[in-house]
Design an enzyme around this catalytic site. Structure first.
Site, PDB file in Angstrom:
ATOM      1  CE1 TYR A  72      14.240  -3.393   8.754  1.00 52.99           C
ATOM      2  CE2 TYR A  72      12.491  -3.643   6.874  1.00 52.99           C
ATOM      3  CZ  TYR A  72      13.755  -2.796   7.668  1.00 52.99           C
ATOM      4  OH  TYR A  72      14.358  -1.710   7.109  1.00 52.99           O
ATOM      5  NE  ARG A  96       7.738  -1.454   6.629  1.00 53.15           N
ATOM      6  CZ  ARG A  96       8.661  -0.932   5.750  1.00 53.15           C
ATOM      7  NH1 ARG A  96      10.055  -1.037   6.079  1.00 53.15           N
ATOM      8  NH2 ARG A  96       8.530  -0.418   4.638  1.00 53.15           N
ATOM      9  CD  GLN A 126      12.748   3.564  -5.042  1.00 49.29           C
ATOM     10  OE1 GLN A 126      13.560   4.242  -4.427  1.00 49.29           O
ATOM     11  NE2 GLN A 126      11.728   4.220  -5.681  1.00 49.29           N
ATOM     12  CG  ASN A 127       7.084  -0.157  -3.267  1.00 50.85           C
ATOM     13  OD1 ASN A 127       7.677   0.887  -2.637  1.00 50.85           O
ATOM     14  ND2 ASN A 127       6.051   0.038  -3.690  1.00 50.85           N
ATOM     15  CG  ASP A 162       4.330  -3.849  -1.126  1.00 50.17           C
ATOM     16  OD1 ASP A 162       4.316  -2.587  -0.882  1.00 50.17           O
ATOM     17  OD2 ASP A 162       4.399  -4.248  -2.266  1.00 50.17           O
ATOM     18  CG  HIS A 211      15.261  -0.338  -1.864  1.00 53.08           C
ATOM     19  ND1 HIS A 211      14.680   0.809  -1.840  1.00 53.08           N
ATOM     20  CD2 HIS A 211      16.451  -0.209  -2.600  1.00 53.08           C
ATOM     21  CE1 HIS A 211      15.283   1.612  -2.537  1.00 53.08           C
ATOM     22  NE2 HIS A 211      16.438   0.933  -2.999  1.00 53.08           N
ATOM     23  N   GLY A 248       4.884   6.853  -7.665  1.00 57.21           N
ATOM     24  CA  GLY A 248       4.821   6.884  -6.400  1.00 57.21           C
ATOM     25  C   GLY A 248       6.195   6.853  -5.617  1.00 57.21           C
ATOM     26  CB  THR A 249       9.496   6.770  -6.100  1.00 55.91           C
ATOM     27  OG1 THR A 249      10.785   6.841  -5.620  1.00 55.91           O
ATOM     28  CG2 THR A 249       9.643   6.836  -7.738  1.00 55.91           C
ATOM     29  CB  SER A 250      10.215  11.312  -3.039  1.00 55.32           C
ATOM     30  OG  SER A 250      11.202  10.303  -2.349  1.00 55.32           O
TER      31      SER A 250
HETATM   32  N1  APR Z   1      -0.238   7.617  -4.796  1.00 55.93           N
HETATM   33  C1  APR Z   1       0.874   7.959  -5.570  1.00 55.93           C
HETATM   34  N2  APR Z   1       1.902   8.669  -4.935  1.00 55.93           N
HETATM   35  C2  APR Z   1       1.819   8.903  -3.652  1.00 55.93           C
HETATM   36  C3  APR Z   1       0.773   8.583  -2.978  1.00 55.93           C
HETATM   37  C4  APR Z   1      -0.549   8.053  -3.452  1.00 55.93           C
HETATM   38  N3  APR Z   1      -1.611   7.695  -2.877  1.00 55.93           N
HETATM   39  N4  APR Z   1       0.780   9.206  -1.832  1.00 55.93           N
HETATM   40  C5  APR Z   1       2.085   9.633  -1.854  1.00 55.93           C
HETATM   41  N5  APR Z   1       2.792   9.544  -2.928  1.00 55.93           N
HETATM   42  C6  APR Z   1       3.934   9.911  -3.241  1.00 55.93           C
HETATM   43  C7  APR Z   1       4.647  11.107  -2.495  1.00 55.93           C
HETATM   44  O1  APR Z   1       4.101  12.204  -3.024  1.00 55.93           O
HETATM   45  C8  APR Z   1       6.034  10.642  -2.678  1.00 55.93           C
HETATM   46  O2  APR Z   1       6.577  11.202  -4.020  1.00 55.93           O
HETATM   47  O3  APR Z   1       4.755   8.704  -3.207  1.00 55.93           O
HETATM   48  C9  APR Z   1       5.930   9.203  -2.878  1.00 55.93           C
HETATM   49  C10 APR Z   1       6.774   8.566  -1.740  1.00 55.93           C
HETATM   50  O4  APR Z   1       8.054   8.717  -1.531  1.00 55.93           O
HETATM   51  P1  APR Z   1       8.812   8.136  -0.418  1.00 55.93           P
HETATM   52  O5  APR Z   1       8.169   8.062   0.918  1.00 55.93           O
HETATM   53  O6  APR Z   1      10.181   8.815  -0.305  1.00 55.93           O
HETATM   54  O7  APR Z   1       9.061   6.585  -0.444  1.00 55.93           O
HETATM   55  P2  APR Z   1      10.043   6.078  -1.908  1.00 55.93           P
HETATM   56  O8  APR Z   1      10.349   7.028  -3.010  1.00 55.93           O
HETATM   57  O9  APR Z   1       9.532   4.949  -2.227  1.00 55.93           O
HETATM   58  O10 APR Z   1      11.313   5.830  -0.750  1.00 55.93           O
HETATM   59  C11 APR Z   1      12.484   5.199  -1.685  1.00 55.93           C
HETATM   60  O11 APR Z   1      13.652   5.071   0.464  1.00 55.93           O
HETATM   61  O12 APR Z   1      13.576   4.861   2.703  1.00 55.93           O
HETATM   62  C12 APR Z   1      14.226   4.282   1.573  1.00 55.93           C
HETATM   63  O13 APR Z   1      14.216   1.878   1.054  1.00 55.93           O
HETATM   64  C13 APR Z   1      13.210   3.175   1.317  1.00 55.93           C
HETATM   65  O14 APR Z   1      12.338   1.968  -0.754  1.00 55.93           O
HETATM   66  C14 APR Z   1      12.363   3.405  -0.076  1.00 55.93           C
HETATM   67  C15 APR Z   1      13.226   4.279  -0.538  1.00 55.93           C
END
Ligand code: APR
Length: 238
Positions: free
Chosen positions: A53, A56, A86-87, A89, A104, A174-176
């Protein structure tokens, strides 16, 4: 004013140069999540977790909000916006968002090991500085990042769920939607509430009718903003 809830993930900070977690080349490819982002990992090797961290936090010092963060902040002119991120930052705040819930935690803050994360007096703002073994809280406990690790409760989830249950529109950007309980927030929207997704990859959501803008955050937010303001979806624009 209509209430807009925004659920953001690592993808919204990608164009600011911050890695996502699960994309190829993402953080979890380099660092096993159990080792650096779980409470077990902390007990197993505190120094390794502090170093992860610290790196980061140092990286964040040089990062700036991108146009997506700025457009989200700009929607506060037309909506009562709550950002549920969830970020860890601070780019939403740097861009001007005034109502941000960090599910988070926040990497620029620290707390004493074992102290109550819901007690604001336990939380110290450390900016972009390092935390070392031996750094103590005012209660004399080892300082740790103010982050919610895997295996720990998510103190803000209740507040986030009520924001989503009361919103007139939900934007997920921007979240999976891989990680619970954050991913489960989508289920709290009132039936029939418009749900929008912005992600370059197709995201499956178990909800009636929703719209995905299949694009990166910056251009996706340009399209979303255009649609909201020209589609009369903002207040007073019938
Ligand atoms: N713009 C928008 N979305 C994007 C971009 C972009 N330029 N590039 C990638 N993505 C998408 C991906 O397709 C994916 O769906 O952003 C998402 C990122 O997913 P993850 O990497 O799983 O991140 P996140 O969903 O924020 O993870 C959730 O998991 O590891 C834990 O605590 C951590 O907060 C985090 C949580």
């Amino acid at each position: 004013m209509k209430k807009l809830a925004v659920l953001s993930g690592a993808g919204v900070s990608k164009e600011s140069g911050i890695n996502t977690f699960r994309d190829s080349g993402g953080l979890w490819e380099k660092y096993p999540v159990q080792q650096v982002a779980s409470i077990e990992g902390w007990y197993a090797d505190r120094a390794l977790v502090l170093d992860f961290y610290n790196a980061r936090r140092r990286d964040l010092k040089d990062r700036r909000p991108n146009k997506a963060h700025r457009l989200i902040a700009g929607l506060e002119k037309y909506f009562q916006v709550t950002v549920i991120t969830q970020n860890i930052d601070n780019l939403h705040e740097q861009a001007g968002s005034t109502n941000v819930i960090h599910l988070h935690g926040e990497v620029t803050k620290a707390i004493g090991e074992g102290e109550d994360p819901t007690d604001p007096s336990n939380i110290t703002d450390i900016g972009y500085g390092d935390i070392r073994i031996g750094d103590k809280s005012r209660r004399g406990n080892q300082l740790r990042p103010f982050i919610v690790w895997f295996g720990e409760p998510v103190p803000m989830i209740g507040r986030a769920a009520s924001v989503v249950s009361e919103c007139d529109m939900l934007l997920v950007i921007g979240t999976s939607l891989n990680v619970y309980p954050a991913a489960g927030l989508v289920n709290y929207i009132k039936y029939g509430t418009p749900l929008w997704l912005i992600d370059p990859n197709p995201i499956r959501v178990d909800y009636g009718n929703y719209t995905q803008i299949t694009d990166v955050a910056t251009s996706g937010m340009e399209k979303f903003t255009e649609m909201l303001l020209n589609g009369g979806l903002a207040d007073g624009q019938e």
